[in-house]
Design an enzyme around this catalytic site. Structure first.
Site, short mmCIF file in Angstrom:
data_model
loop_
_atom_site.label_atom_id
_atom_site.label_comp_id
_atom_site.label_asym_id
_atom_site.label_seq_id
_atom_site.Cartn_x
_atom_site.Cartn_y
_atom_site.Cartn_z
CB SER A 244 44.16 68.48 6.82
OG SER A 244 43.50 68.77 8.03
CD GLU B 169 41.68 62.79 6.10
OE1 GLU B 169 42.16 62.44 7.18
OE2 GLU B 169 41.59 63.99 5.76
CG HIS C 163 44.47 64.10 9.70
ND1 HIS C 163 43.50 64.19 8.71
CD2 HIS C 163 44.86 65.36 9.97
CE1 HIS C 163 43.32 65.45 8.40
NE2 HIS C 163 44.12 66.20 9.15
#
Length: 316
Positions: A121, A218, A283
């Site tokens: 992230s 992602e 995620h």
């Protein structure tokens, strides 16, 4: 398929029971109960986890930051430069790394011995910095106080094996994986969260591009049109020129996948490289750990990414 691949980036050594693991919070705030639960899981692996001094801090005026920028940077640097620490695991993502990454003493960190570094992230910014400034391979994997790590056994087990038995997890796939663009490619892995890769363009130490690489992408919480914007920025800047192959992970809270998929295909499908979708990292409710900075083969037809060497050195 690409004939030559750059040498792997430097790797740390695999972990063994008794190794000390430092947990740091470079980004968002950490609830104590989630931190304690994550530390307990690591202890269950026989490791000796220690929380950095400012992990539970809160910024005095910005409630999305785990303490002051200088303190978050100091925690990471001290953990990295501590010879008694065998790995550094981020507690969670969120936002904040871009505020502190240039406060790190990269010369001091370069002088330290390589070790495992884990997160994803917002930690994408640090993965990029470790690659470009330290020449170090890292792990795109779950974080110690993140909900997925705390709740999902397969997520925990895949990270544990990557850290302690890295030769056992070199072939990566997912039951949900699909071929978006067929083909086969070889390159060095890189990437992470799409919005952070786009945000890093033009910043100090930024990677010049993904040429020759197997790019992982992602994201979470982004509308399809925003992801279109990020991918278009990467395309227009030339950052995607020469990429060897692309592996797509999860897109949690980015709208129905049948709405998002045409965006991904439109922006990436004409690059002329193999693309696999839904490989099971990022995620999602259950995530795999993917090494960054290592040579790999992407077989889009078989929907498999094979890391050619173990993520960490296996001799002690």
């Amino acid at each position: 398929m690409t004939a030559t691949v750059p040498e792997p980036l430097r790797r740390g050594r695999r972990l063994v029971p008794g190794d000390r693991v430092a947990v740091v919070a470079p980004s968002g705030i950490i609830p104590r109960e989630r931190l304690d639960a994550g530390l307990d899981i690591l202890r269950g692996w026989g490791l000796d986890p220690v929380a950095a001094p400012h992990v539970l801090d809160r910024h005095p005026s910005l409630d999305y930051l785990a303490g002051a920028d200088q303190d978050r940077a100091r925690d990471l640097q001290q953990a990295w430069c501590d010879p008694s620490v065998a790995a550094v695991l981020c507690a969670r993502g969120g936002y904040g790394v871009q505020r502190m990454v240039d406060l790190l003493d990269w010369n001091a960190m370069r002088a330290a011995e390589p070790k495992a570094f884990i997160g994803y992230s917002d930690i994408t910014v640090l993965h990029e910095a470790f690659a470009t400034r330290l020449g170090l391979a890292t792990l795109h994997g779950p974080m110690a106080a993140a909900a997925t790590f705390l709740k999902d056994g397969p997520t925990q087990d895949h990270l544990r094996r990557t850290l302690m038995e890295p030769e056992s997890v070199q072939v990566l796939s997912s039951p949900a994986a699909r071929t978006m663009v067929p083909g086969r490619a070889r390159g060095r892995t890189l990437g992470g969260t799409a919005c952070l890769l786009a945000a890093e363009l033009g910043t100090p130490g930024a990677r010049p591009g993904a040429a020759g690489g197997i790019l992982l992408l992602e994201d979470t919480g982004e509308e399809p049109y925003r992801l279109d914007r990020y991918l278009t920025q990467l395309l227009r800047s030339g950052w995607l020129d020469g990429v060897a192959g692309i592996v797509l992970g999860s897109w949690a809270q980015c709208g129905p996948y049948e709405t998002l998929r045409p965006v991904l295909l439109d922006r990436l499908g004409d690059l002329g490289v193999p693309v696999v979708e839904e490989l099971g990292f990022g995620h999602c409710d259950s995530t795999i750990t993917v090494p960054l900075g290592l040579p790999a083969v992407l077989d889009a037809d078989a929907r498999i990414l094979t890391i050619e060497i173990p993520a960490l050195l296996t001799d002690r």
